[in-house]
Design an enzyme around this catalytic site. Structure first.
Site, mmCIF file in Angstrom:
data_model
loop_
_atom_site.group_PDB
_atom_site.id
_atom_site.type_symbol
_atom_site.label_atom_id
_atom_site.label_comp_id
_atom_site.label_asym_id
_atom_site.label_seq_id
_atom_site.Cartn_x
_atom_site.Cartn_y
_atom_site.Cartn_z
ATOM 1 N N ASP A 117 -15.791 -17.580 22.433
ATOM 2 C CA ASP A 117 -16.246 -17.774 21.056
ATOM 3 C C ASP A 117 -17.540 -16.992 20.835
ATOM 4 O O ASP A 117 -18.319 -16.786 21.772
ATOM 5 C CB ASP A 117 -16.498 -19.262 20.823
ATOM 6 N N HIS B 48 -19.279 -27.256 20.837
ATOM 7 C CA HIS B 48 -20.686 -27.562 20.520
ATOM 8 C C HIS B 48 -21.009 -29.045 20.677
ATOM 9 O O HIS B 48 -22.203 -29.413 20.697
ATOM 10 C CB HIS B 48 -21.027 -27.134 19.100
ATOM 11 N N ASP C 111 -13.961 -15.790 16.459
ATOM 12 C CA ASP C 111 -14.949 -15.410 15.454
ATOM 13 C C ASP C 111 -15.836 -14.250 15.885
ATOM 14 O O ASP C 111 -16.742 -13.849 15.148
ATOM 15 C CB ASP C 111 -15.803 -16.599 15.031
#
Length: 307
Positions: free
Chosen positions: A163, A126, A244
């Protein structure tokens, strides 16, 4: 040649409060599962070197690095945003996390390892050129890709991001770079909510709806990622390995399990063997249910190492 397992002690010292899901125990969970599964002794371990300022400046701005240096607290925390905090060890941990990929690339290009898994934190995908966000301070995979392209004069590399959250920082760094093909899936309409992201021909970033299962994701990969990768023929593959999207992880709502991560990794390894001499560097990104994280990381690395 073996699979390389890279980490650094500093990565365990960064923490953002006892309440925060991105915690040092994530590395413990992976290490414990590697020991319990028996694969720890089958990997070659290596400590990451720190990334230099010149390494970071290939993808980050001077202003961003100055901001991070200026705000390292002597104690307690500095709040970058409501989810992202620096403690006294954050910058050192971030430099080691970014440097892990550089270490991996050199080892692989010098034929000392076939591929590598970087068990590092803070995560990176990110982090934008000029902004820390989403638990990320430096873009580990971005720093590594830029290094590999420059030092080893590679013509084509692929970035795979599985992800559950879109790797917005990575996409921003390499959008419209014809040397890079980025393929990802991510849960739609959750952080960082990138539905307004500008489209670029070298970005194949596909949103999926909440509660999608591994079967849905496998079909997406088979129908979209694999044809593009096969046509592109990357010379090196880099992976943002977030776990995740696991059905036990409460920070999102996708339904993957360990077998899905093993299957995804097998597809990556097959493409790497076809066009990249088997060269893969994988980075830990998300994954916040500790049991699911450890089990998924084992499945991923077993597939990397063909164990």
């Amino acid at each position: 040649m073996q699979t390389l397992y890279i980490t650094h002690p500093a990565c365990h010292l960064h923490e953002m409060g006892s309440w925060h899901p991105e915690c040092p125990e994530r590395l413990d969970a992976i290490n414990d599962q590697f020991l319990a599964s028996g694969i720890a002794g089958l990997l070659r371990s290596c400590e990451a070197r720190e990334a230099s300022e010149s390494d970071l400046l290939r993808v980050h701005t001077h202003a961003h690095l100055d901001f991070l240096k200026k705000h390292v607290p002597s104690s307690g925390y500095f709040e970058v945003d409501p989810d992202t905090y620096m403690n006294p060890h954050t910058l050192a941990a971030s430099l080691a996390a970014a440097g892990a990929g550089l270490t991996a690339v050199d080892e692989i290009m010098n034929r000392q390892a076939q591929n590598a898994f970087c068990a590092v934190r803070p995560p990176g995908h990110h982090a934008r050129p000029d902004q820390a966000m989403g638990f990320c301070f430096l873009n580990n995979i971005g720093v590594t890709v830029a290094y590999a392209l420059e030092k080893y004069n590679l013509g084509k590399v692929a970035i795979i991001d599985f992800d559950v959250h879109h790797g917005n920082g990575t996409a921003e760094m390499f959008a419209s770079d014809s040397r890079v093909l980025m393929c990802s899936f991510y849960q739609n309409l959750i952080f960082p909510n990138v539905h307004t992201e500008k489209k670029s021909e070298n970005m194949l970033n596909i949103p999926v709806e909440a509660y999608a299962t591994g079967e849905v994701v496998r079909k997406l990969i088979s129908d979209h990622w694999l044809p593009r990768l096969q046509a592109f023929e990357p010379e090196f593959i880099f992976v943002s390995a977030g776990f995740d999207a696991h059905r036990e992880d409460e920070l999102a709502q996708l339904g993957l399990v360990e077998n899905d991560y093993a299957w995804i990794t097998e597809q990556i390894v097959a493409q790497a063997e076809a066009s990249a001499q088997g060269r893969v560097v994988s980075f830990l990104e998300g994954g916040y249910n500790l049991s699911a994280l450890g089990r998924s990381a084992v499945a991923h690395v077993k597939a990397l190492a063909k164990l």
